[in-house]
Design a protein around this motif. Structure first.
Motif, PDB file in Angstrom:
ATOM      1  N   VAL A   1       0.840  -1.201   0.000  1.00 16.03           N
ATOM      2  CA  VAL A   1       0.000   0.000   0.000  1.00 16.03           C
ATOM      3  C   VAL A   1       0.875   1.251   0.000  1.00 16.03           C
ATOM      4  CG1 VAL A   1      -1.665   1.307   1.386  1.00 16.03           C
ATOM      5  CG2 VAL A   1      -2.012  -1.138   0.996  1.00 16.03           C
ATOM      6  N   GLU A   2       1.920   1.236   0.812  1.00 16.28           N
ATOM      7  CA  GLU A   2       2.839   2.378   0.833  1.00 16.28           C
ATOM      8  C   GLU A   2       3.564   2.523  -0.504  1.00 16.28           C
ATOM      9  OE1 GLU A   2       5.112   1.431   4.327  1.00 16.28           O
ATOM     10  OE2 GLU A   2       3.682   2.475   5.656  1.00 16.28           O
ATOM     11  N   LYS A   3       3.955   1.413  -1.100  1.00 13.57           N
ATOM     12  CA  LYS A   3       4.627   1.437  -2.405  1.00 13.57           C
ATOM     13  C   LYS A   3       3.711   2.030  -3.479  1.00 13.57           C
ATOM     14  CE  LYS A   3       7.322  -1.415  -5.533  1.00 13.57           C
ATOM     15  NZ  LYS A   3       7.984  -2.688  -5.739  1.00 13.57           N
ATOM     16  N   ALA A   4       2.412   1.802  -3.341  1.00  9.89           N
ATOM     17  CA  ALA A   4       1.437   2.346  -4.291  1.00  9.89           C
ATOM     18  C   ALA A   4       1.149   3.824  -4.013  1.00  9.89           C
ATOM     19  CB  ALA A   4       0.140   1.538  -4.239  1.00  9.89           C
ATOM     20  N   GLY A   5       1.737   4.360  -2.937  1.00 12.37           N
ATOM     21  CA  GLY A   5       1.556   5.772  -2.619  1.00 12.37           C
ATOM     22  C   GLY A   5       0.368   6.066  -1.728  1.00 12.37           C
TER      23      GLY A   5
ATOM     24  N   LEU B   1       6.358 -12.090  -1.404  1.00  9.72           N
ATOM     25  CA  LEU B   1       6.113 -12.155  -2.842  1.00  9.72           C
ATOM     26  C   LEU B   1       4.863 -11.376  -3.261  1.00  9.72           C
ATOM     27  CD1 LEU B   1       6.940 -15.923  -3.451  1.00  9.72           C
ATOM     28  CD2 LEU B   1       8.368 -13.934  -4.002  1.00  9.72           C
ATOM     29  N   LEU B   2       4.035 -11.027  -2.290  1.00  4.87           N
ATOM     30  CA  LEU B   2       2.812 -10.260  -2.576  1.00  4.87           C
ATOM     31  C   LEU B   2       3.082  -8.778  -2.809  1.00  4.87           C
ATOM     32  CD1 LEU B   2       0.167 -11.490   0.023  1.00  4.87           C
ATOM     33  CD2 LEU B   2      -0.078 -11.493  -2.450  1.00  4.87           C
ATOM     34  N   ILE B   3       4.187  -8.266  -2.293  1.00  6.94           N
ATOM     35  CA  ILE B   3       4.400  -6.817  -2.265  1.00  6.94           C
ATOM     36  C   ILE B   3       4.235  -6.178  -3.645  1.00  6.94           C
ATOM     37  CG2 ILE B   3       6.011  -4.946  -1.739  1.00  6.94           C
ATOM     38  CD1 ILE B   3       7.192  -6.844   0.433  1.00  6.94           C
ATOM     39  N   ASP B   4       5.007  -6.606  -4.622  1.00  2.00           N
ATOM     40  CA  ASP B   4       4.948  -5.970  -5.945  1.00  2.00           C
ATOM     41  C   ASP B   4       3.616  -6.202  -6.640  1.00  2.00           C
ATOM     42  OD1 ASP B   4       7.492  -4.937  -5.641  1.00  2.00           O
ATOM     43  OD2 ASP B   4       8.472  -6.616  -6.665  1.00  2.00           O
ATOM     44  N   VAL B   5       3.120  -7.432  -6.559  1.00  2.00           N
ATOM     45  CA  VAL B   5       1.839  -7.755  -7.206  1.00  2.00           C
ATOM     46  C   VAL B   5       0.717  -6.923  -6.607  1.00  2.00           C
ATOM     47  CG1 VAL B   5       0.121  -9.593  -7.526  1.00  2.00           C
ATOM     48  CG2 VAL B   5       2.551 -10.099  -7.761  1.00  2.00           C
ATOM     49  N   LEU B   6       0.673  -6.854  -5.292  1.00  2.00           N
ATOM     50  CA  LEU B   6      -0.380  -6.116  -4.604  1.00  2.00           C
ATOM     51  C   LEU B   6      -0.237  -4.613  -4.828  1.00  2.00           C
ATOM     52  CD1 LEU B   6      -2.862  -6.248  -2.821  1.00  2.00           C
ATOM     53  CD2 LEU B   6      -1.353  -6.412  -0.830  1.00  2.00           C
ATOM     54  N   ALA B   7       0.978  -4.094  -4.819  1.00  2.00           N
ATOM     55  CA  ALA B   7       1.199  -2.661  -5.061  1.00  2.00           C
ATOM     56  C   ALA B   7       0.710  -2.272  -6.454  1.00  2.00           C
ATOM     57  CB  ALA B   7       2.671  -2.305  -4.898  1.00  2.00           C
ATOM     58  N   GLU B   8       1.030  -3.093  -7.436  1.00  2.00           N
ATOM     59  CA  GLU B   8       0.587  -2.829  -8.804  1.00  2.00           C
ATOM     60  C   GLU B   8      -0.938  -2.921  -8.908  1.00  2.00           C
ATOM     61  OE1 GLU B   8       1.025  -4.992 -13.108  1.00  2.00           O
ATOM     62  OE2 GLU B   8       2.825  -4.873 -11.858  1.00  2.00           O
ATOM     63  N   TYR B   9      -1.524  -3.898  -8.253  1.00  2.24           N
ATOM     64  CA  TYR B   9      -2.974  -4.082  -8.277  1.00  2.24           C
ATOM     65  C   TYR B   9      -3.677  -2.878  -7.667  1.00  2.24           C
ATOM     66  CZ  TYR B   9      -7.324  -6.810  -8.189  1.00  2.24           C
ATOM     67  OH  TYR B   9      -8.588  -7.268  -8.407  1.00  2.24           O
ATOM     68  N   VAL B  10      -3.192  -2.420  -6.512  1.00  6.68           N
ATOM     69  CA  VAL B  10      -3.790  -1.266  -5.830  1.00  6.68           C
ATOM     70  C   VAL B  10      -3.634  -0.020  -6.680  1.00  6.68           C
ATOM     71  CG1 VAL B  10      -3.567   0.260  -3.825  1.00  6.68           C
ATOM     72  CG2 VAL B  10      -3.580  -2.215  -3.508  1.00  6.68           C
TER      73      VAL B  10
ATOM     74  N   LEU C   1      -6.073  -0.276  -9.535  1.00  5.29           N
ATOM     75  CA  LEU C   1      -7.440  -0.169  -9.036  1.00  5.29           C
ATOM     76  C   LEU C   1      -7.821   1.276  -8.736  1.00  5.29           C
ATOM     77  CD1 LEU C   1      -9.841  -2.039  -8.098  1.00  5.29           C
ATOM     78  CD2 LEU C   1      -8.850  -1.878  -5.827  1.00  5.29           C
ATOM     79  N   LEU C   2      -6.872   2.023  -8.155  1.00 10.56           N
ATOM     80  CA  LEU C   2      -7.129   3.405  -7.760  1.00 10.56           C
ATOM     81  C   LEU C   2      -6.669   4.421  -8.798  1.00 10.56           C
ATOM     82  CD1 LEU C   2      -6.210   3.177  -3.981  1.00 10.56           C
ATOM     83  CD2 LEU C   2      -8.474   3.040  -5.033  1.00 10.56           C
ATOM     84  N   ASP C   3      -6.205   3.901  -9.952  1.00  8.66           N
ATOM     85  CA  ASP C   3      -5.757   4.765 -11.050  1.00  8.66           C
ATOM     86  C   ASP C   3      -4.651   5.719 -10.609  1.00  8.66           C
ATOM     87  OD1 ASP C   3      -5.828   5.407 -13.750  1.00  8.66           O
ATOM     88  OD2 ASP C   3      -7.276   7.021 -13.466  1.00  8.66           O
ATOM     89  N   ILE C   4      -3.670   5.151  -9.915  1.00  6.49           N
ATOM     90  CA  ILE C   4      -2.505   5.912  -9.449  1.00  6.49           C
ATOM     91  C   ILE C   4      -1.403   5.714 -10.479  1.00  6.49           C
ATOM     92  CG2 ILE C   4      -0.760   6.135  -7.644  1.00  6.49           C
ATOM     93  CD1 ILE C   4      -2.872   4.937  -5.707  1.00  6.49           C
ATOM     94  N   PRO C   5      -0.873   6.819 -11.036  1.00  2.00           N
ATOM     95  CA  PRO C   5       0.204   6.665 -12.025  1.00  2.00           C
ATOM     96  C   PRO C   5       1.447   6.021 -11.398  1.00  2.00           C
ATOM     97  CG  PRO C   5      -0.406   8.980 -11.749  1.00  2.00           C
ATOM     98  CD  PRO C   5      -1.198   8.190 -10.769  1.00  2.00           C
ATOM     99  N   SER C   6       2.088   5.145 -12.167  1.00  2.00           N
ATOM    100  CA  SER C   6       3.279   4.482 -11.631  1.00  2.00           C
ATOM    101  C   SER C   6       4.542   5.202 -12.028  1.00  2.00           C
ATOM    102  CB  SER C   6       3.351   3.038 -12.096  1.00  2.00           C
ATOM    103  OG  SER C   6       3.000   2.891 -13.437  1.00  2.00           O
TER     104      SER C   6
END
Length: 124
Positions: free
Chosen positions: A19-23, A107-116, A119-124
């Motif tokens: 979640v933090e990685k996704a901002g 192993l969830l960190i990157d997959v979950l960060a990208e998914y979040v 989902l929330l339309d956050i630019p990477s």
């Protein structure tokens, strides 16, 4: 997720980091100082959040109820599970779910960060 020490690594290692990685800012009711009963605070946090991440591994009735509440409010829900999907109720197991293995939550960190982020339309 169940407030059970068996799931602490799922939250602290994977969910919080992703979640933090996704901002975004992660929140878990038992980690907040709220001065209210947990049920009232859970409702309040679901109402306030941008999205809900739910670990459905144990098909805990309270967690399933909270997921239904989030859906009723129109909140996006990210489902995680480490058990056989057949053990989940029909209305839940047919939704997009990210599966993981206990002990390998990192192993969830990157997959979950990208998914979040998606989902929330956050630019990477």
């Amino acid at each position: 997720m169940p407030f059970d020490p068996a799931f602490d690594d799922v939250y602290h290692v994977a969910i919080k980091a992703a979640v933090e990685k996704a901002g975004c800012i992660p929140a878990r009711v038992d980690q907040l100082m709220h001065g209210q009963d947990a049920v009232t605070e859970t409702y309040r946090q679901i109402q306030r959040c941008q999205a809900v991440i739910a670990d459905l591994s144990t098909a805990e009735p309270d967690v399933l109820y909270e997921v239904g509440y989030a859906h009723a409010l129109g909140k996006p829900v990210v489902q995680l599970c480490s058990t056989d999907p057949a053990s989940l109720p029909f209305m839940v197991r047919n939704r997009d779910t990210i599966f993981y293995r206990p002990g390998q939550t990192y192993l969830l960190i990157d997959v979950l960060a990208e998914y979040v982020a998606h989902l929330l339309d956050i630019p990477s």
